[in-house]
Design an enzyme around this catalytic site. Structure first.
Site, short mmCIF file in Angstrom:
data_model
loop_
_atom_site.label_atom_id
_atom_site.label_comp_id
_atom_site.label_asym_id
_atom_site.label_seq_id
_atom_site.Cartn_x
_atom_site.Cartn_y
_atom_site.Cartn_z
N ARG A 90 29.34 36.88 48.77
CA ARG A 90 30.13 38.05 49.24
C ARG A 90 28.96 39.15 49.55
NH1 ARG A 90 35.04 39.01 47.33
NH2 ARG A 90 34.31 38.06 45.47
N TYR A 91 27.84 39.34 48.88
CA TYR A 91 26.73 40.03 48.98
C TYR A 91 25.67 39.30 49.58
CZ TYR A 91 29.96 42.89 45.76
OH TYR A 91 30.74 43.42 45.34
N ARG A 94 23.18 37.58 46.43
CA ARG A 94 23.90 36.82 45.35
C ARG A 94 24.95 36.20 45.59
NH1 ARG A 94 24.19 42.13 45.38
NH2 ARG A 94 26.07 43.50 44.75
N CYS A 103 39.27 27.92 30.47
CA CYS A 103 38.67 28.98 29.70
C CYS A 103 39.27 28.87 28.24
CB CYS A 103 39.41 30.29 30.27
SG CYS A 103 39.18 30.85 31.75
N CYS A 107 43.61 35.24 29.95
CA CYS A 107 43.98 36.73 29.87
C CYS A 107 45.03 36.78 30.61
CB CYS A 107 42.82 37.30 30.19
SG CYS A 107 41.36 37.00 29.49
N CYS A 110 44.25 38.18 34.32
CA CYS A 110 43.18 37.60 35.04
C CYS A 110 43.49 37.47 36.39
CB CYS A 110 43.30 36.03 34.67
SG CYS A 110 41.66 35.21 35.33
N ARG A 112 41.77 35.71 38.44
CA ARG A 112 42.00 34.30 39.15
C ARG A 112 42.99 33.54 38.43
NH1 ARG A 112 35.67 34.29 38.92
NH2 ARG A 112 35.28 35.37 40.90
N ASP A 273 42.83 44.45 38.88
CA ASP A 273 43.15 43.92 39.93
C ASP A 273 44.33 43.91 40.26
OD1 ASP A 273 40.44 43.63 40.88
OD2 ASP A 273 40.10 42.08 39.37
N ASP A 310 37.31 46.62 42.51
CA ASP A 310 36.88 45.34 43.51
C ASP A 310 38.14 45.48 44.78
OD1 ASP A 310 35.33 42.80 43.77
OD2 ASP A 310 35.69 42.70 41.73
N LYS A 317 32.76 45.42 45.37
CA LYS A 317 33.10 46.69 44.24
C LYS A 317 32.58 47.88 44.83
CE LYS A 317 32.36 43.49 40.26
NZ LYS A 317 31.97 42.39 41.21
#
Ligand code: SF4
Length: 352
Positions: A90-91, A94, A103, A107, A110, A112, A273, A310, A317
């Site tokens: 995205r950037y 990185r 996981c 959560c 989440c 995702r 999000d 985000d 972000k």
């Protein structure tokens, strides 16, 4: 014998952690979104407290079936920036390397949640991983690789060692950052062997620990973080601002201080999000800004995270305040931590 994680609604009801009268709705939630509560986190939940902040993060809620028009299966737009499977670029400098889709805990907020959990591919295939590593090798501008998922620390030390070795061999990659919830979810998994596996010769390795409530930092979790810090791995945190979990100044203060006491520099406080079925956990931006102002006034600069959103659509972000500067050049007004306003001339002497 080692206690097993709670992996379904029946087990949660039997432990008194989910209301039996909502069984049907909770089963529907669990069919759609993964459920796992490991023993370390289950032990923190007070069954008598229907608004327990740990339960709100991990025990399914019937309101997860309420999906609003602005919620999205890919709320931060990973897909639009994925040049090859497993990589999000995205950037410019990185990439995310999404190794696994599982996981230790799932959560409820989440971002995702549509991509992780049982029934989804568990990890990148051998060929997809090779393709992802080729992409990283062939893009000289990639300075940092962020291992994420799912939770990359579900991988065995042997697999982690292999991946870290492959990344260490890429000359232009200087930093490897690992995002994980493992130190709080399964602290015993942060074994000396796993910590050794995270070494990457010649690279700076950071671990970003995801913690949302000070109670998550049990003595076992603190020891797990200490094992990482003692091995020379710098630790940063990311937390999500969540209604009924940490959306008050006292809890955030305690959380940020506890993180710093564990040698974890608070890094990001994420605004929730627009993940499907998470509206009951989101706060308003103005509330988040007020909380950040309260933090600025009451705790050390070391304890200040950056409050970020985000942007939906994959735009990345953005820090979302609060803003302490108003006015214009020559007549700026700057607010202090008590909210009082001060004029600032911003004068400079002309340089030759
Ligand atoms: S540990 Fe991270 S990726 Fe896994 S469910 Fe929680 S927020 Fe999502």
């Amino acid at each position: 014998m080692k206690e097993a994680p709670l992996r379904n609604v029946t087990q949660l009801i039997e432990r008194g952690l989910a209301p039996v009268e909502h069984r049907l709705e909770l089963e529907k939630v669990a069919q759609r979104y993964a459920v796992t509560v490991p023993p370390a986190l289950a032990a923190l939940i007070d069954p008598a407290d229907r608004s327990d902040p740990i339960a709100r993060q991990f025990v399914p809620d019937a309101r997860e079936l309420e999906i609003t028009a602005d919620e999205n299966a890919d709320p931060i737009g990973d897909d639009a920036h994925s040049p090859v499977e497993g990589v999000v670029h995205r950037y410019p400098d990185r990439v995310l390397l999404k190794l696994v889709h599982v996981c230790a805990v799932y959560c409820r907020f989440c971002f995702r949640r549509e991509m992780v959990g049982p029934g989804k591919p568990t990890m990148l295939s051998k060929s997809a991983l090779a393709g992802a590593l080729d992409y990283i090798r062939s893009h000289q501008e990639i300075w940092e690789v962020i291992l994420t998922g799912g939770d990359p620390l579900v991988l065995s030390p042997r697999r982690l060692r292999e991946i870290m070795k492959a990344l260490a061999a890429v000359e232009h990659v200087k930093v490897i950052r690992i995002h994980t919830r493992m130190p709080v979810a399964e602290p015993e998994r942060i074994s000396p062997e796993l910590v050794r596996a995270l070494k990457a010769k010649g690279k700076a390795v950071y671990v970003a620990v995801h913690v949302n409530h000070p109670r998550e930092l049990t003595s076992a979790a603190r020891s797990a973080c200490a094992r990482l810090a003692d091995a020379g791995i710098p630790l940063v945190s990311q937390s999500v601002l969540l209604a009924g979990v940490n959306d008050d100044a006292r809890t955030l203060t305690d959380l940020m201080r506890a993180l710093v006491e564990c040698r974890i520099k608070p890094y990001y406080l994420h605004h929730g999000d627009l993940a499907p079925g998470t509206g009951h956990l989101r706060t308003e931006l103005a509330q988040g800004q007020d909380l950040m102002r309260a933090l600025r006034g009451r705790v050390s600069g070391l304890c200040q995270p950056t409050y970020v959103l985000d942007l939906p659509g994959g735009y990345g972000k953005s820090p979302i305040g609060p803003n302490y500067l108003s006015g214009a050049a020559g007549e700026y007004v700057i607010d202090d931590y008590k909210g009082e306003h001060h004029r600032y001339a911003d004068s400079v002497t002309a340089r030759s």
